[in-house]
Design an enzyme around this catalytic site. Structure first.
Site, PDB file in Angstrom:
ATOM      1  N   ILE A 182       0.823  -1.212   0.000  1.00  0.00           N
ATOM      2  CA  ILE A 182       0.000   0.000   0.000  1.00  0.00           C
ATOM      3  C   ILE A 182       0.865   1.274   0.000  1.00  0.00           C
ATOM      4  CG2 ILE A 182      -0.231   0.406   2.510  1.00  0.00           C
ATOM      5  CD1 ILE A 182      -3.281   0.611   2.019  1.00  0.00           C
ATOM      6  N   ASN A 242      11.631  -8.687   7.020  1.00  0.00           N
ATOM      7  CA  ASN A 242      12.043  -8.084   8.277  1.00  0.00           C
ATOM      8  C   ASN A 242      11.568  -8.939   9.447  1.00  0.00           C
ATOM      9  OD1 ASN A 242      13.144  -5.804   6.959  1.00  0.00           O
ATOM     10  ND2 ASN A 242      11.115  -4.872   6.804  1.00  0.00           N
ATOM     11  N   GLY A 292      12.739  -3.846  11.666  1.00  0.00           N
ATOM     12  CA  GLY A 292      11.880  -3.026  10.810  1.00  0.00           C
ATOM     13  C   GLY A 292      10.515  -3.626  10.543  1.00  0.00           C
ATOM     14  N   GLN A 293      10.166  -4.700  11.266  1.00  0.00           N
ATOM     15  CA  GLN A 293       8.859  -5.325  11.032  1.00  0.00           C
ATOM     16  C   GLN A 293       7.763  -4.510  11.706  1.00  0.00           C
ATOM     17  OE1 GLN A 293       8.592  -9.428  12.328  1.00  0.00           O
ATOM     18  NE2 GLN A 293       6.630  -9.760  11.295  1.00  0.00           N
ATOM     19  N   HIS A 311       5.944 -11.706   5.915  1.00  0.00           N
ATOM     20  CA  HIS A 311       5.728 -11.304   4.523  1.00  0.00           C
ATOM     21  C   HIS A 311       7.072 -11.090   3.864  1.00  0.00           C
ATOM     22  CE1 HIS A 311       5.443  -7.942   7.342  1.00  0.00           C
ATOM     23  NE2 HIS A 311       6.129  -7.226   6.449  1.00  0.00           N
ATOM     24  N   HIS A 318       8.911  -9.044   1.091  1.00  0.00           N
ATOM     25  CA  HIS A 318       8.850  -7.886   0.204  1.00  0.00           C
ATOM     26  C   HIS A 318       9.591  -8.242  -1.086  1.00  0.00           C
ATOM     27  CE1 HIS A 318       7.868  -4.740   3.353  1.00  0.00           C
ATOM     28  NE2 HIS A 318       8.412  -5.641   4.140  1.00  0.00           N
TER      29      HIS A 318
HETATM   30  P1  AMP Z   1       7.192  -4.499   7.437  1.00  0.00           P
HETATM   31  O1  AMP Z   1       7.541  -3.101   7.887  1.00  0.00           O
HETATM   32  O2  AMP Z   1       8.360  -5.293   6.918  1.00  0.00           O
HETATM   33  O3  AMP Z   1       6.410  -5.231   8.504  1.00  0.00           O
HETATM   34  O4  AMP Z   1       6.260  -4.314   6.187  1.00  0.00           O
HETATM   35  C1  AMP Z   1       4.881  -4.090   6.286  1.00  0.00           C
HETATM   36  C2  AMP Z   1       4.427  -3.605   4.955  1.00  0.00           C
HETATM   37  O5  AMP Z   1       3.030  -3.752   4.861  1.00  0.00           O
HETATM   38  C3  AMP Z   1       4.761  -2.126   4.685  1.00  0.00           C
HETATM   39  O6  AMP Z   1       5.582  -2.026   3.522  1.00  0.00           O
HETATM   40  C4  AMP Z   1       3.380  -1.500   4.507  1.00  0.00           C
HETATM   41  O7  AMP Z   1       3.378  -0.476   3.537  1.00  0.00           O
HETATM   42  C5  AMP Z   1       2.552  -2.693   4.087  1.00  0.00           C
HETATM   43  N1  AMP Z   1       1.121  -2.576   4.363  1.00  0.00           N
HETATM   44  C6  AMP Z   1       0.546  -2.168   5.516  1.00  0.00           C
HETATM   45  N2  AMP Z   1      -0.798  -2.217   5.408  1.00  0.00           N
HETATM   46  C7  AMP Z   1      -1.078  -2.678   4.165  1.00  0.00           C
HETATM   47  C8  AMP Z   1      -2.276  -2.941   3.450  1.00  0.00           C
HETATM   48  N3  AMP Z   1      -3.493  -2.753   4.000  1.00  0.00           N
HETATM   49  N4  AMP Z   1      -2.180  -3.400   2.178  1.00  0.00           N
HETATM   50  C9  AMP Z   1      -0.976  -3.568   1.620  1.00  0.00           C
HETATM   51  N5  AMP Z   1       0.209  -3.360   2.236  1.00  0.00           N
HETATM   52  C10 AMP Z   1       0.156  -2.906   3.501  1.00  0.00           C
END
Ligand code: AMP
Ligand code: ZN
Length: 114
Positions: free
Chosen positions: A31, A87, A93-94, A100, A102
């Site tokens: 997002i 992460n 950085g999680q 997930h 990236h």
């Molecule tokens: P992390 O910081 O590695 O936990 O990554 C979490 C990721 O989830 C970030 O890059 C956010 O931009 C992404 N994110 C959070 N909410 C959503 C959402 N509703 N749809 C898609 N991506 C999201």
């Protein structure tokens, strides 16, 4: 997990731009993209962090990387290159505690990451 954002995406309770889905993993657009291509690949099963993985998840992690490869090929970035990141924990950085992967591409990645 009823209050997990990514479990809600898996359940279709929160909308996402889905890119790929099979019995085990789902991929969708991040997002808040940090590169021209920024996709996330998640397991359908809730796993909070890398620290919660068990030997039973061995194949699942492999499926996530195969999905990353397939997405890179679909977007035509496989030869140019791309970055995969998972992460772990706050200092890692999680921010969403459902693992997930990236997949970022479309610009030159820097090393070391911030
Ligand atoms: P992390 O910081 O590695 O936990 O990554 C979490 C990721 O989830 C970030 O890059 C956010 O931009 C992404 N994110 C959070 N909410 C959503 C959402 N509703 N749809 C898609 N991506 C999201
Ligand atoms: Zn979850």
């Amino acid at each position: 997990m009823s209050d997990c954002l990514f479990c809600k995406i898996v359940a279709g309770e929160i909308p996402a731009e889905l890119l790929y889905e099979d019995d085990h993993v789902v991929a969708f657009k991040d997002i808040n993209p940090q590169a021209p291509m920024h996709h996330l690949i998640i397991p359908k099963k809730h796993i909070s962090t890398i620290n919660d993985l068990t030997i039973n998840d061995e194949a699942l992690i492999g499926k996530m990387y195969l999905a990353a490869k397939a997405l890179a090929e679909k977007e035509g970035v496989e030869d140019d290159g791309y970055r995969t990141v998972m992460n772990c924990g706050e200092s890692g950085g999680q921010t969403v505690f459902h693992i997930h992967l990236h997949v970022l591409a479309g610009r030159n990645m820097q090393w070391p990451p911030g």
